[in-house]
Structure formats: structure tokens, C-alpha cells
Design an enzyme around this catalytic site. Structure first.
Site, PDB file in Angstrom:
ATOM      1  N   SER A 195       6.728   5.312  -6.048  1.00  0.00           N
ATOM      2  CA  SER A 195       6.409   5.284  -7.470  1.00  0.00           C
ATOM      3  C   SER A 195       7.616   4.724  -8.192  1.00  0.00           C
ATOM      4  O   SER A 195       8.675   4.504  -7.590  1.00  0.00           O
ATOM      5  CB  SER A 195       6.073   6.683  -7.999  1.00  0.00           C
ATOM      6  OG  SER A 195       7.253   7.459  -8.146  1.00  0.00           O
ATOM      7  N   GLY A 213      10.802   6.670  -7.628  1.00  0.00           N
ATOM      8  CA  GLY A 213      11.481   6.594  -6.346  1.00  0.00           C
ATOM      9  C   GLY A 213      10.477   6.716  -5.220  1.00  0.00           C
ATOM     10  O   GLY A 213       9.267   6.658  -5.448  1.00  0.00           O
ATOM     11  N   GLY A 214      10.960   6.909  -4.017  1.00  0.00           N
ATOM     12  CA  GLY A 214      10.075   7.008  -2.875  1.00  0.00           C
ATOM     13  C   GLY A 214      10.148   8.376  -2.229  1.00  0.00           C
ATOM     14  O   GLY A 214      11.035   9.183  -2.507  1.00  0.00           O
ATOM     15  N   ASP A 262       2.201  22.137 -10.920  1.00  0.00           N
ATOM     16  CA  ASP A 262       1.661  20.840 -10.498  1.00  0.00           C
ATOM     17  C   ASP A 262       0.726  21.022  -9.309  1.00  0.00           C
ATOM     18  O   ASP A 262       0.801  20.301  -8.313  1.00  0.00           O
ATOM     19  CB  ASP A 262       2.803  19.894 -10.129  1.00  0.00           C
ATOM     20  CG  ASP A 262       2.358  18.434 -10.045  1.00  0.00           C
ATOM     21  OD1 ASP A 262       1.220  18.128 -10.456  1.00  0.00           O
ATOM     22  OD2 ASP A 262       3.144  17.598  -9.570  1.00  0.00           O
TER      23      ASP A 262
END
Length: 923
Positions: A237, A240-241, A367
Site C-alpha cells: 500500500s 508500505g509493504g 480494525d
């Protein structure tokens, strides 16, 4: 079809429809350089979220070394002013994001990494000016902050980056035949301007000596002695990864979560690094819990931060749902559903325990959704991604979550997690919870349906959250929508009336970029095409007898004329299809003119109906035939030039099918009406009907045989198109579209092998669960195909049941119905994904094609049409007409049907298939 990042981009400016980001409501956040009068000697041009300033006496060069500047919101206005001063001093054109809101959005987590971080772009006219401006700008901005631009080379300690690329929009085809932005090679040839996430220089370009120290610094930073070796990238994204890695010495497997400074901003303005350290604090506080990964620390490599944590074996809950979902992978018996709901209850119980353990440590998760839940091999659950985990009494840190699973704004602490738990439970039963993002009451509709279908009692599942009480008290519109679909037969007229009202309400004839809201693709095709633009919507309205204001037809004609004739597109995405629609709307001369403009461009390499040569040839046939409203011999006014052009294309396609190499043509990789050779087969059938030449009928059979080779019989008995590891039933790509053409072919010539495939296709097209409602890749297309091919026609129980399940997707808006498009994130009115496609499908299913088109049964053996296809002197259809217009709304009533809403010839030797194909292919 747009990817996730592009779809997110088109969700920013409007809550109801996919919308161009240029229409973001940010007038109160514009930078002075955007709103104040331009400097003397300069002119200003607006384009999307960007504002350009150019010297009045010059234009940008075509390509060269460009300079990008990044920033953070609190420094943006100052950085823009300082950069603009350098540009004015050297006469260098530049563009910038027009507002702080635009900057925040373009720096968000889900924006595409290739363009993320860019705040200002400079276009120096030559290398000498480039180096001079670069030096001055770097000195002026040293010490400022900004995200790293992955595609560029960083210069010094300033947020200044460079790459060689195009300055103006020029286009070419890439190796996949896709139209992409281009650079001009020294030979004069246009080649793709590669815009990835790695700094690259075109092979013919020499890197200036002044840039070489920065290249060396970049290489040194990449070799920072990090003790882990990445073995697999799990996710990327803008933030970052996420990587699977091993320790260089011990071989210990870990997960690395990367955070890029100043990147991936969320709605609170926090960047990825802030969230990563929040996650580290949460995992440290939750250490020892079985449901939480063990954390090993945080390391900084160059400017990137890495959280190192335990790799948990297992699969995500989302993957488990996809692999287990009972309404897709079983025959739906009570015993099979009970096994699935037992698994759902088990997962829910473990999730409840996991959240209780987190809450007992004083934190909320914040989340929860199926991609953030790991199911271990032994069935235990683990929660991952604690970026939003914070104290239970924290009301400042936002709650994240997947679309439709987030609690209402203001829900905090454990209550927010409880809502997400209930929504996740419901997602396991009905994985279309995005619908709750349109209307929270839709979650209650899905819950009621799921409890009834799975046989769940009132006590099953988590407690319904208190945050849903407002939705419970405002769910009357959901009951009204359900009433349209309940009963022995749906209220066809009521459905069409509300769909038409929704289409009319969304029209924006004052705009030049689109007339109707549609898929994000509408903004890349100019707004006039059939699949996503005005042509498809107007055709659906016209075919169903709904009002089409003349001003809308004018809009379509004017917009199509502005399209670049060098990139005309195909039947569904370009001028050929628009030409056919204009002709159908009474603008035959304008339609023919548009088609001739498109025919002057080089033909595409693709062979399919969607954008390739089969579709363009079919458009020629549609225009070659006389106006069906006129009396007289049907071939009296056939345009033989267009007929011959279509026949030549058909011969080329047949040669390709037979294994010959045809220059400039490539065979499709998969099968289906729009993306396979089914389109070629349909072209052959139409030519056979017009000419009586059996060579075309034989060619249709060969194309369908090639399509059948892509079909496989699944364990549940359905027949689907196999493409790698995936299987498809849709009209676009899949067995549903192939079967329609096969049905039309079988009406003319027996083929036991093809006929044997159709029952399995019908079974698949009647699936109870379909994720999206659209025509090309959703329920509208599948249920219409089932009605066309089923022995019982449109009255088949599975067909009517599928129509009733549209209640999952239809969104009530006063006296209108809206239809969510691809991805279910926003609503669409277009033909491919939205309300126009659903309108056309319901028109067919309700029997609206009978008599109104005089289809198939009015076609004589030689391909001519009988008197049922004539038009009376008042413009209405002849005595066979079935329209019965509702005078109050101008929307067609259910009309006269065979039995209860049976489409013409459905299940009778391919007549229903032919009727539906005519509707779908602009016939």
C-alpha cells in the site's frame, strides 16, 4: 476494470456515486496560488486535482527530466510558494495539488504508490535549465519534510526527486495491447513511459553527471545490513509493504510490517510510522495472549520503519469464507447449511473470546474485519494489524475497518469492537456487507434473510449492537423495496418505474465529462460509450420504452464527436457502439458518420466483442441493416459496403480459430460473450441470418467449439469457464455469455456436445448467491441468461428466486432505486454495472421483448422479419406490441406475456437466447 487504488480514488468526492476526484469539495482549502490571480505573464489551467501554471509565451517540452517535490500538510503552502518563486525566475512550467484536502487524499493509505507523494511537478525545457533549477530548488528546500517518491531519484536532503518521463499526453499500445502514456524514442517511435515504483531511466537516455552521486547514495542506502531477507511480499500500500521474511543467521520466519514516513495518511492525519509505533505499543501491552502475534521489535532501515512480529500459520478468515461459503460450495441442503453455520458459530465464539482478552488489557482492537483475522490450522483465531488499537477510553484515534463493517461515527471503545464483531458474523453468512455502507438498514435486511435461509433462531450470533437502533427505526424503505420483489411474481412495473426514476434523477446534462453516474471507467472513455457511458443508458431507456429527452441524445452526439478518432474504441467502449445507439435513437446519419470516423483508425488486435474486431464488425452489421421501423423488403436498403466489411472480418476471425496466423490479430485468452470467441460466433450467426450462407453457420460452430474447450464441469454440476485458478459464469467472461450464443446456434443446427453443456450453465446462472447485481458480471446478466436458456423460461423457480434476491442490492432513495456498481462501493447507472443493465434484464425477464421486438419467432427461415416487427404510424410497435406504457411515469408496464412473464421463446430452441442477445448487443 479499475483496481482497488483507482476505485478508492473515485470514492473520494461523493458518497453516492463514483465521481472524478476533480469534483472534490475543497473550495475552502485551496492554496492561494490556485485561487489568487495568476502571476503576470503566466496562465493557469485546472485539471483534476491539479492546477498548472505556464508561461504565456511557451508550452512545455514533450519529454525530459522532470522534478517532483513532496511535502507534509503543515509545510505545504510554504513549500509551494518557494518552489513557485524558483519556477517563475526560470520560466519553468509547473503544476501542484490545488488544496490541502487534495494533498491529504493523495497521500492516503490506499492511493496508488506510483503517484503517491507528488505535490509539485516541474517541467524544465532542457537539461541545462533542469540542472540549474534542481540545484537552486534543492538548496531552497533542504530540511523540509515529505514522503519518498518511489518512482524517482531523491536529490540530497530535500524532498526533491527526479525522473525522465513524458511532459505531455502521448499514447501508444503496450505489450498487452493496452493504451498507455508514451515517450518518443530517438527513432521517432512511441514507446511506453514506464511509471512503476522503481527508479528507471529509458535505455537511450544518459544520466547527467550531477545525478550520479545521488544514485550512489541510493545504492548505499539499499545495502544497510538489515538482518532479514524478504522471501515474499504479502501486501503493498502507499503506507508500505507487509513481507514474509527469514533471519539471515537463524532462519527464523517473521513478518515485517513496513511504514514509510509521511505516507499513508489516515482521516486523522496520522502517517504510517505513527500507526506502526502505535501497533508496537499495543502488541507489547498484549504480550502473552494466544490471539495476538508475538512482537520482536522495531528497526529503522534508511528512512523506513519495520515492525518485526511473529508469523502466524494459517489463512485469513476472508480466505476461509471464500473457500467454505455454503451458498456457493454446497447444494444448500439443511444439513450442509448446518455444518457451515456451526463453523460460523465456532469462529464467532473464538473471536468473542479474543476481543474480551484484548479489552481486559484495557485496549480496543479498532480494525476487526475478515482480512485481519487468521484462522490457525487447529481452528484457533489470531488478530493481526493493531494499527488502530488504543485505550478503551480513547475517542481521538479513529476506528478503521472494511467498507460496511465500520460502526457509526462516534462509536468508541469496546462498543466499536462489538459492532465489528456482529458485522463480521453477518459477513460470514452474507459476504456483501459493503451494502451497509450505502444504508445501514441494509445490514438488517441481510440479517433477516440470513436467519431465514440458514434456519437460525433469534438467539444465534452476537448481540445486535445498540448502534443499529437508529437503522431499525428508519428501515421502512427496505420493506417497500422487499414488497416489490415478494409474491408469486415481482412487481415488474414498479421495479422499472423506480429504476428509471433513479436514472433520471442522476442525469447531469450540464456536465461535459459524463451524463450519467457509472463505473470509474466512464471518465477514461469520454462519457459516451455503451458499457459505462451515456450510450448504454439511453439504449436501455429506449428499448424499455422509458422517456429519452432529446437533449440527452444531443449530449451523446456532441460528446461522441469530441472523442479522439485515433482511439475510437470498440462496440462497448467506443465510437462504433455509440454510432449504433445514435442510429437506434433516430440519428442514422450521425451514427454512420461516427462509424466512418472510427473505421479510419487502425483496427485493434483483439478479436472480442467488447473492444475488438468482432464487436466493430457487429456494429457495421447493425448499421448496414435498414431501419426496422420501415415497411418493405428487409434487404432493400442493406448497405453492402458495411456488410462486406463485416464479412471480411468474419473470415479473418474464422481463419484465426482454425489455427492460421492472421497479422495484427490475437486470439482471446478466455471465453465469454464479451471477452472470448463467442462474439465471433455471434457475428457469424448474424451474417448467416442476413446472407443465408452456410459457411458462416459452420464458422460459428468452430468458434463455439473453441469456447467450449475453456468450459469445465464443476463438482456441483455447473458448467463454468476455467481461467487459471478461477472459474467464471458471467456474460462478460464466462459460460453464461457463451451459452447464449450456443443456444442461438443450436436453434439452427444440432450439436449434441454443445447442447449437453447448457443445463450445467443454466444451473450456474441460477445460483442463489451472486455478489454484484450488474449485467456484465453480476446477477442481472446471470438471471437473464437463466431465463433465456431454462426449459421453463423466465417463470422457472430459480429465475424468480434470483430476481427476489435483488433485495440485497437495491438501494432505496425516496421513490427511486439505485444500483451499486462493480465493487459495491458506490452506485452506478451504466449498462455494464448499474441500473441501466438491470433495467434491460428486468425488461427481458418480464416479457417486455415479446412483440416489441418481434424477435426470433418473427424471423423467417431466410432471416427476414415478419410483420410483428413493424411500427405503427404513431411510432408505436405493431399489434404484437407488449409495452402497455404507464402513462403516469412514462415507464413500460409488464405488458402481455406468455403465462406469468415468460420471455419470447424462452427455452424453446434458442428463441429466448436470440432475444436476449439482441438486447445485449444493440440489436
Amino acid at each position: 476494470m479499475p483496481g482497488l487504488h483507482q476505485t478508492q480514488l473515485y470514492c473520494l468526492a461523493d458518497r453516492t456515486y463514483y465521481e472524478t476526484p476533480a469534483r472534490l469539495r475543497d473550495a475552502d482549502a485551496r492554496y492561494p496560488l490556485d485561487s489568487d490571480p495568476p502571476p503576470e505573464g503566466w496562465r493557469r489551467i485546472a485539471g483534476g486535482l491539479w492546477t498548472s501554471l505556464l508561461p504565456e509565451n511557451g508550452e512545455p517540452a514533450g519529454q525530459g527530466w522532470k522534478i517532483h517535490v513532496s511535502t507534509v500538510p503543515e509545510e505545504a503552502e510554504r513549500t509551494l510558494a518557494d518552489t513557485a518563486a524558483v519556477c517563475r525566475a526560470h520560466g519553468v512550467p509547473f503544476k501542484f495539488l490545488r488544496s490541502e484536502r487534495a494533498l491529504l487524499l493523495m497521500s492516503g493509505k490506499y492511493m496508488a504508490r506510483t503517484g503517491a507523494g507528488k505535490f509539485i511537478t516541474l517541467y524544465p525545457p532542457d537539461e541545462t535549465v533542469f540542472l540549474r533549477v534542481l540545484d537552486e530548488l534543492t538548496r531552497a528546500l533542504t530540511g523540509r519534510r515529505g514522503p519518498y517518491i518511489l518512482s524517482d531519484l531523491r536529490i540530497g536532503d530535500a524532498p526533491v526527486y527526479v525522473r525522465y518521463g513524458a511532459f505531455v499526453s502521448r499514447w501508444c499500445l503496450d505489450e498487452h495491447g493496452e493504451r498507455v502514456l508514451a515517450l518518443r524514442h530517438p527513432s521517432g517511435e512511441l514507446v511506453p513511459d514506464e511509471r512503476g515504483v522503481v527508479f528507471r531511466v529509458p535505455p537511450w537516455v544518459t544520466v547527467p553527471d550531477a545525478l550520479r552521486p545521488h544514485l550512489a547514495a541510493r545504492a548505499a542506502a539499499a545495502d544497510a545490513g538489515f538482518p532479514y531477507v524478504v522471501s515474499k511480499a504479502l501486501q503493498f500500500s502507499n503506507a508500505g509493504g507487509i513481507y514474509l521474511a527469514r533471519h539471515r543467521e537463524t532462519g527464523h520466519r517473521v513478518v515485517l510490517r513496513e511504514a514509510r514516513p509521511h505516507s499513508g495518511l489516515d482521516e486523522a492525519g496520522d502517517d504510517a510510522v505513527t500507526r506502526l509505533h502505535r501497533e508496537h505499543r499495543a502488541l507489547t501491552a498484549l504480550a502473552g495472549l494466544d490471539c495476538v502475534p508475538e512482537v520482536y521489535g522495531v528497526r529503522t532501515v534508511w528512512e523506513h520503519h519495520f515492525l518485526i512480529e511473529e508469523h502466524i500459520e494459517g489463512t485469513t478468515l476472508l480466505e476461509e469464507i471464500v473457500g467454505r461459503f455454503a451458498l456457493l460450495h454446497t447444494s444448500g441442503t439443511d444439513a450442509e447449511l448446518a455444518l457451515y453455520t456451526d463453523w460460523v458459530a465456532s469462529v464467532t465464539e473464538r473471536l468473542t473470546e479474543a476481543l474480551a482478552a484484548v479489552h481486559a488489557r484495557g485496549l480496543r482492537f479498532g480494525d476487526l474485519h475478515p482480512s485481519n483475522i487468521i484462522i490457525r490450522p487447529d481452528g484457533r483465531v489470531a488478530l493481526i494489524d493493531f494499527e488502530y488499537a488504543t485505550d478503551l477510553d480513547d475517542r481521538d484515534t479513529p476506528v478503521a475497518g472494511a467498507p460496511g463493517l465500520q460502526p457509526p461515527p462516534g462509536t468508541a471503545g469496546a462498543e466499536a469492537d462489538d459492532y465489528a464483531l456482529w458485522a463480521t458474523w453477518l459477513y460470514m453468512l452474507m459476504p456483501i456487507m459493503e451494502m451497509a455502507g450505502h444504508d445501514r438498514a441494509k445490514a438488517l435486511t441481510l440479517e433477516r434473510w440470513a436467519r431465514r435461509r440458514y434456519g437460525l433462531d433469534a438467539g444465534a450470533g452476537p448481540r445486535r449492537p445498540a448502534a443499529l437502533r437508529a437503522a431499525e427505526s428508519a428501515a421502512g424503505h427496505e420493506e417497500e423495496t422487499a414488497a416489490l420483489l415478494d409474491g408469486p411474481e415481482p412487481d415488474w412495473a414498479g421495479l422499472r418505474d423506480r429504476l428509471v426514476r433513479g436514472i433520471h434523477a442522476g442525469a447531469t446534462p450540464e456536465r461535459t465529462d459524463r451524463l450519467f453516474p457509472g463505473d470509474p471507467e466512464v471518465f477514461s472513455t469520454g462519457g459516451s460509450d455503451v458499457a459505462h457511458g451515456a450510450a448504454g443508458v439511453l439504449l436501455a431507456l429506449h428499448r424499455t420504452g422509458a422517456p429519452v429527452p432529446p437533449a440527452w441524445t444531443d449530449w451523446l452526439a456532441d460528446t461522441a464527436r469530441r472523442r479522439d478518432p485515433a482511439a475510437p474504441g470498440g462496440l462497448y467502449g467506443g465510437l462504433p457502439g455509440t454510432a449504433v445507439v445514435l442510429s437506434a435513437l433516430g440519428r442514422r446519419e450521425e451514427g454512420r458518420e461516427l462509424y466512418e470516423r472510427s473505421a479510419a483508425a487502425p483496427p485493434p488486435a483483439s478479436t472480442d466483442l467488447l473492444s475488438g474486431r468482432a464487436g466493430i464488425a457487429l456494429a457495421a452489421l447493425r448499421l448496414a441493416r435498414p431501419d426496422r421501423a420501415e415497411d418493405g423488403p428487409p434487404d432493400a436498403k442493406i448497405d453492402h459496403d458495411l456488410l462486406d466489411a463485416a464479412a471480411r472480418t468474419a473470415h479473418d476471425l474464422d481463419r484465426l480459430v482454425r489455427g492460421a496466423s492472421v497479422p495484427g490479430l490475437r486470439a482471446p485468452a478466455s471465453a465469454g460473450l464479451l471477452r472470448g470467441l463467442s462474439g465471433a460466433a455471434l457475428l457469424h450467426l448474424e451474417l448467416h441470418a442476413l446472407t443465408g450462407d452456410d459457411q458462416f453457420l459452420a464458422a460459428a460452430g468452430r468458434a463455439l467449439e473453441a469456447e467450449a474447450a475453456h468450459c469445465v464441469t464443476m463438482p456441483d454440476g455447473t458448467v463454468q469457464v476455467k481461467d487459471g485458478r478461477r472459474h467464471y459464469l458471467y456474460l462478460d467472461q464466462g459460460s453464461g455469455g457463451f451459452a447464449l450464443v450456443a443456444g442461438a446456434y443450436l436453434a439452427r443446427r444440432a450439436d449434441p456436445g454443445l447442447a449437453a453443456l447448457l443445463p450445467g450453465v443454466v444451473r450456474g446462472c441460477s445460483f442463489e448467491f451472486v455478489r454484484e447485481p450488474g449485467l456484465f458480471t453480476g446477477r442481472a446478466g446471470l438471471v437473464a441468461a437463466a431465463g433465456a436458456l431454462s426449459p421453463d423460461g423466465c417463470t422457472a423457480p430459480g429465475v424468480l428466486a434470483s430476481v427476489r434476491n435483488l433485495s440485497w442490492h437495491l438501494v432505496a432513495d425516496e421513490d427511486r432505486l439505485l444500483v451499486p456498481g462493480a465493487g459495491l462501493m458506490r452506485c452506478s447507472a451504466d449498462l455494464a454495472t448499474g441500473a441501466a443493465g438491470l433495467l434491460l434484464s428486468l425488461h427481458f425477464l418480464s416479457g417486455g421483448t415479446e412483440g416489441a421486438r418481434g424477435v426470433d419467432r418473427a424471423r423467417d427461415a431466410d432471416g427476414t422479419r415478419g410483420s410483428d416487427g413493424t411500427r405503427g404510424s404513431d411510432g408505436t410497435r405493431g399489434s404484437g406490441g407488449a409495452r402497455g406504457a404507464d402513462k403516469a411515469s412514462g415507464v413500460p408496464g409488464p405488458g402481455k406475456t406468455r403465462g406469468a412473464g415468460r420471455a419470447p421463446g424462452a427455452g424453446e430452441g434458442g428463441g429466448g437466447a436470440t432475444a436476449l442477445l439482441e438486447l445485449l448487443t444493440l440489436g
